[in-house]
Design a protein around this motif. Sequence first.
Motif, PDB file in Angstrom:
ATOM      1  N   ILE A  93       0.862  -1.178   0.000  1.00  0.00           N
ATOM      2  CA  ILE A  93       0.000   0.000   0.000  1.00  0.00           C
ATOM      3  C   ILE A  93       0.897   1.226   0.000  1.00  0.00           C
ATOM      4  CG2 ILE A  93      -1.758   1.318   1.254  1.00  0.00           C
ATOM      5  CD1 ILE A  93      -1.353  -2.432   1.837  1.00  0.00           C
ATOM      6  N   SER A  94       0.661   2.121  -0.950  1.00  0.00           N
ATOM      7  CA  SER A  94       1.476   3.323  -1.097  1.00  0.00           C
ATOM      8  C   SER A  94       0.618   4.548  -0.820  1.00  0.00           C
ATOM      9  CB  SER A  94       2.049   3.401  -2.516  1.00  0.00           C
ATOM     10  OG  SER A  94       2.765   4.598  -2.708  1.00  0.00           O
ATOM     11  N   ALA A  95       1.119   5.444   0.032  1.00  0.00           N
ATOM     12  CA  ALA A  95       0.432   6.709   0.304  1.00  0.00           C
ATOM     13  C   ALA A  95       1.471   7.699   0.805  1.00  0.00           C
ATOM     14  CB  ALA A  95      -0.687   6.516   1.331  1.00  0.00           C
ATOM     15  N   GLY A  96       1.031   8.914   1.049  1.00  0.00           N
ATOM     16  CA  GLY A  96       1.936   9.956   1.512  1.00  0.00           C
ATOM     17  C   GLY A  96       2.313  10.911   0.404  1.00  0.00           C
ATOM     18  N   GLU A  97       2.371  10.417  -0.810  1.00  0.00           N
ATOM     19  CA  GLU A  97       2.582  11.239  -1.999  1.00  0.00           C
ATOM     20  C   GLU A  97       2.150  10.410  -3.202  1.00  0.00           C
ATOM     21  OE1 GLU A  97       6.695  12.265  -2.219  1.00  0.00           O
ATOM     22  OE2 GLU A  97       7.388  10.209  -2.277  1.00  0.00           O
ATOM     23  N   HIS A  98       2.045  11.051  -4.340  1.00  0.00           N
ATOM     24  CA  HIS A  98       1.585  10.369  -5.550  1.00  0.00           C
ATOM     25  C   HIS A  98       2.540   9.242  -5.935  1.00  0.00           C
ATOM     26  CE1 HIS A  98       0.074   9.587  -9.509  1.00  0.00           C
ATOM     27  NE2 HIS A  98       1.172  10.029 -10.090  1.00  0.00           N
ATOM     28  N   LEU A  99       1.968   8.104  -6.308  1.00  0.00           N
ATOM     29  CA  LEU A  99       2.739   6.957  -6.781  1.00  0.00           C
ATOM     30  C   LEU A  99       2.854   7.037  -8.296  1.00  0.00           C
ATOM     31  CD1 LEU A  99       4.054   4.130  -6.292  1.00  0.00           C
ATOM     32  CD2 LEU A  99       1.756   3.160  -6.651  1.00  0.00           C
ATOM     33  N   PRO A 100       4.049   7.357  -8.833  1.00  0.00           N
ATOM     34  CA  PRO A 100       4.194   7.442 -10.288  1.00  0.00           C
ATOM     35  C   PRO A 100       4.006   6.079 -10.954  1.00  0.00           C
ATOM     36  CG  PRO A 100       6.028   8.528  -9.147  1.00  0.00           C
ATOM     37  CD  PRO A 100       5.282   7.740  -8.124  1.00  0.00           C
ATOM     38  N   LYS A 101       3.476   6.094 -12.152  1.00  0.00           N
ATOM     39  CA  LYS A 101       3.286   4.850 -12.897  1.00  0.00           C
ATOM     40  C   LYS A 101       4.615   4.113 -13.066  1.00  0.00           C
ATOM     41  CE  LYS A 101       1.352   3.034 -17.231  1.00  0.00           C
ATOM     42  NZ  LYS A 101       2.511   2.168 -17.558  1.00  0.00           N
ATOM     43  N   ILE A 109       5.211  21.070   0.511  1.00  0.00           N
ATOM     44  CA  ILE A 109       6.119  20.135  -0.151  1.00  0.00           C
ATOM     45  C   ILE A 109       5.850  18.742   0.415  1.00  0.00           C
ATOM     46  CG2 ILE A 109       8.529  19.533  -0.589  1.00  0.00           C
ATOM     47  CD1 ILE A 109       9.169  22.528   0.026  1.00  0.00           C
ATOM     48  N   VAL A 110       5.540  17.802  -0.441  1.00  0.00           N
ATOM     49  CA  VAL A 110       5.343  16.419  -0.019  1.00  0.00           C
ATOM     50  C   VAL A 110       6.529  15.621  -0.544  1.00  0.00           C
ATOM     51  CG1 VAL A 110       3.810  14.430  -0.029  1.00  0.00           C
ATOM     52  CG2 VAL A 110       2.854  16.735  -0.134  1.00  0.00           C
ATOM     53  N   ALA A 111       7.452  15.280   0.360  1.00  0.00           N
ATOM     54  CA  ALA A 111       8.689  14.606  -0.024  1.00  0.00           C
ATOM     55  C   ALA A 111       8.853  13.336   0.795  1.00  0.00           C
ATOM     56  CB  ALA A 111       9.896  15.528   0.195  1.00  0.00           C
ATOM     57  N   SER A 112       9.017  12.220   0.115  1.00  0.00           N
ATOM     58  CA  SER A 112       9.208  10.916   0.762  1.00  0.00           C
ATOM     59  C   SER A 112       8.091  10.598   1.743  1.00  0.00           C
ATOM     60  CB  SER A 112      10.567  10.866   1.477  1.00  0.00           C
ATOM     61  OG  SER A 112      11.612  11.086   0.563  1.00  0.00           O
ATOM     62  N   GLY A 113       6.883  11.074   1.435  1.00  0.00           N
ATOM     63  CA  GLY A 113       5.746  10.786   2.289  1.00  0.00           C
ATOM     64  C   GLY A 113       5.555  11.756   3.433  1.00  0.00           C
ATOM     65  N   TYR A 114       6.464  12.730   3.591  1.00  0.00           N
ATOM     66  CA  TYR A 114       6.369  13.702   4.671  1.00  0.00           C
ATOM     67  C   TYR A 114       5.826  15.027   4.147  1.00  0.00           C
ATOM     68  CZ  TYR A 114       9.405  10.636   7.450  1.00  0.00           C
ATOM     69  OH  TYR A 114       9.935   9.576   8.129  1.00  0.00           O
ATOM     70  N   VAL A 121      12.445  28.394  -0.331  1.00  0.00           N
ATOM     71  CA  VAL A 121      12.421  26.933  -0.400  1.00  0.00           C
ATOM     72  C   VAL A 121      11.254  26.483  -1.267  1.00  0.00           C
ATOM     73  CG1 VAL A 121      12.010  24.844   0.956  1.00  0.00           C
ATOM     74  CG2 VAL A 121      13.599  26.584   1.796  1.00  0.00           C
ATOM     75  N   ILE A 122      11.507  25.510  -2.115  1.00  0.00           N
ATOM     76  CA  ILE A 122      10.470  24.933  -2.978  1.00  0.00           C
ATOM     77  C   ILE A 122      10.596  23.415  -2.967  1.00  0.00           C
ATOM     78  CG2 ILE A 122      10.430  26.963  -4.501  1.00  0.00           C
ATOM     79  CD1 ILE A 122      11.992  25.177  -6.554  1.00  0.00           C
ATOM     80  N   GLY A 123       9.613  22.758  -3.522  1.00  0.00           N
ATOM     81  CA  GLY A 123       9.722  21.344  -3.823  1.00  0.00           C
ATOM     82  C   GLY A 123      10.210  21.186  -5.249  1.00  0.00           C
ATOM     83  N   ALA A 124      11.243  20.376  -5.435  1.00  0.00           N
ATOM     84  CA  ALA A 124      11.828  20.193  -6.763  1.00  0.00           C
ATOM     85  C   ALA A 124      11.739  18.727  -7.166  1.00  0.00           C
ATOM     86  CB  ALA A 124      13.285  20.652  -6.766  1.00  0.00           C
ATOM     87  N   PRO A 125      11.474  18.450  -8.434  1.00  0.00           N
ATOM     88  CA  PRO A 125      11.393  17.048  -8.877  1.00  0.00           C
ATOM     89  C   PRO A 125      12.731  16.338  -8.746  1.00  0.00           C
ATOM     90  CG  PRO A 125      11.334  18.542 -10.754  1.00  0.00           C
ATOM     91  CD  PRO A 125      11.237  19.392  -9.532  1.00  0.00           C
ATOM     92  N   ASP A 126      12.661  15.060  -8.396  1.00  0.00           N
ATOM     93  CA  ASP A 126      13.869  14.254  -8.217  1.00  0.00           C
ATOM     94  C   ASP A 126      13.572  12.849  -8.713  1.00  0.00           C
ATOM     95  OD1 ASP A 126      16.616  13.881  -6.760  1.00  0.00           O
ATOM     96  OD2 ASP A 126      15.365  12.249  -6.011  1.00  0.00           O
ATOM     97  N   ILE A 139      15.322  21.954  13.218  1.00  0.00           N
ATOM     98  CA  ILE A 139      14.016  21.320  13.061  1.00  0.00           C
ATOM     99  C   ILE A 139      14.227  19.842  12.749  1.00  0.00           C
ATOM    100  CG2 ILE A 139      12.786  23.414  12.375  1.00  0.00           C
ATOM    101  CD1 ILE A 139      13.141  22.663   9.468  1.00  0.00           C
ATOM    102  N   ALA A 140      13.133  19.098  12.641  1.00  0.00           N
ATOM    103  CA  ALA A 140      13.234  17.654  12.386  1.00  0.00           C
ATOM    104  C   ALA A 140      14.105  17.382  11.155  1.00  0.00           C
ATOM    105  CB  ALA A 140      11.850  17.044  12.200  1.00  0.00           C
ATOM    106  N   PRO A 141      15.046  16.450  11.235  1.00  0.00           N
ATOM    107  CA  PRO A 141      16.020  16.248  10.150  1.00  0.00           C
ATOM    108  C   PRO A 141      15.416  15.953   8.788  1.00  0.00           C
ATOM    109  CG  PRO A 141      16.744  15.133  12.135  1.00  0.00           C
ATOM    110  CD  PRO A 141      15.359  15.621  12.420  1.00  0.00           C
ATOM    111  N   TYR A 142      14.222  15.313   8.747  1.00  0.00           N
ATOM    112  CA  TYR A 142      13.670  14.969   7.434  1.00  0.00           C
ATOM    113  C   TYR A 142      13.279  16.202   6.626  1.00  0.00           C
ATOM    114  CZ  TYR A 142       8.946  15.714   9.361  1.00  0.00           C
ATOM    115  OH  TYR A 142       7.810  16.259   9.926  1.00  0.00           O
ATOM    116  N   LYS A 143      13.234  17.369   7.272  1.00  0.00           N
ATOM    117  CA  LYS A 143      12.814  18.592   6.581  1.00  0.00           C
ATOM    118  C   LYS A 143      13.971  19.325   5.896  1.00  0.00           C
ATOM    119  CE  LYS A 143       9.179  19.297  10.050  1.00  0.00           C
ATOM    120  NZ  LYS A 143       8.646  20.173  11.117  1.00  0.00           N
TER     121      LYS A 143
END
Length: 534
Positions: free
Chosen positions: A314-322, A438-443, A465-470, A505-509
Amino acid sequence: MTMQPTGHLDPFTRDRLPPREQWPDFRFDLAGLDYPARLNCGAELLDGAVAKGWGERMAVHCGDRSLSYAALLAAANRIANYLVTVLGVVPGNRVLLHGPNGIDLMAAWYAVMKVGAVAVTTMPMLRAGELAKVIAKGEVGFALCDQALAEPVREAAQAEPVLASITGWGPGSAFETALAAMPTHFENVDTARDDVALLAFTSGTTGQPKACAHFHSSVLAMADTFARHTLAPAPDEIYTGTPPFAFTFGLGAFVVFPARFGLAVALPERPGFEALCETIERFRATTLFTAPMGYRALMASWSDHDLSSLRKGISAGEHLPKATSDAFFACSGIRLIDGIGATELIHIFISESGGDIHPGATGRAVPGYQARVIDEAGRDVPDGEVGRLAVRGPTGCLYLDDARQAGYVSNGWNVTGDLYRRDTDGRFWYFSRADDLIVASGYNIAAPEVEQALLTHEAVAECAVIGAPDDERGTIVKAFVVLKPGCDVAAVTEQALQAHVKAEIAPYKYPRAIVFVDALPKTQTGKLQRYKLR
């Protein structure tokens, strides 16, 4: 939805719910959602599991510890008795739960439910400043935490002295000694189905936390909709995965769903995908919950571990690419179940499983929910066109004492902030986020919060700060930094700024990419033009 007489002696949460005209339209018309007026979700789940004859079934594995449902109930009852008789917790009090996923945190969560208090579960990575905001918003008076993580909780209490009681669990703690003397029976508190059971915090785009209030009925509804109808759990399944209990994705997957259907959960002892693989291998886990990045990491480790026991993902937290869905299917033979949920609605409300899965599409509305794609005026847009996603069902957004409620609920519908299109078969296809979250790695990561952390560095003059594609992670946090005049650019490295943010702040950010620039793009009035950075 008529409010039932409360079982709370402390009316704090009910008094701070939004005005009724700003509530979403709660709908309980699906069979199985007709909950009784008096309902305690902890008792219904845990005592209910034992009452159904599942007492000897395994409930949870974590490292070398394993508890049956009967043993988990006894552990929760001991903590419940301690909360009431030693700490003086009364129904409606807020209790902070701070620790990693594990048996102690699970038992503590059930105990808080059983005593009729309100659980405020926080991620173990949060720093004192972040915890202080949560404590202040919820006026949290009690804390149960892993003694190894107690220091930031104590620091937060210095800033917010409303938190007057901090109790640490762990080997050799006074709490462990006291629990041994507590009874294993507890008389569950008689709460209403619409008493608040938990506050789930989300930062949104501003970095100012929003407290999402969820009822006892909402906790059961996430199991009786998504889990029951989309996942169709079997009693021999063993759940595992990465989301923390502080995320309602993890709370449902590892605490609520297993007890509702009498199956086991295996929790990794430590963070990281190596530990996850070891847990799958050791306990022969069958059903995995993680974000798309987790599945990409698992593919890289597939040949190093025996993961053949897996049969659902089950995948959630961010969009699952095809591309990720197809690659994981080629690697494992498992077609991933994608889903979109929100802290505001407690869990997943659009998904598909089995032969209905179309990789790239999120799916159809989960039974019990309705979903639409609307324009800015709230009108349905034609199939195939992009618009705002609106949802309603048995759960919904109730921000605690927050003006932002009016922006999330419109005409009874929860407007999630996601842009979608619906096809002629009723499937929903993700387009993008409608805001700067920004939704990154489910966070969920608020750009302004990361910017504020960067600005506390002595060399930083301005930043954005922005969200950038990776390619690997889907989306990463990327920062553009302007240094103060006279700073030695050679001395202010990307790594130094990343370390600084991790300490604040929390390291995942932290920003995984930093670009040094001479100036940020702005309008003539000085407003930042983020779209130019994107």
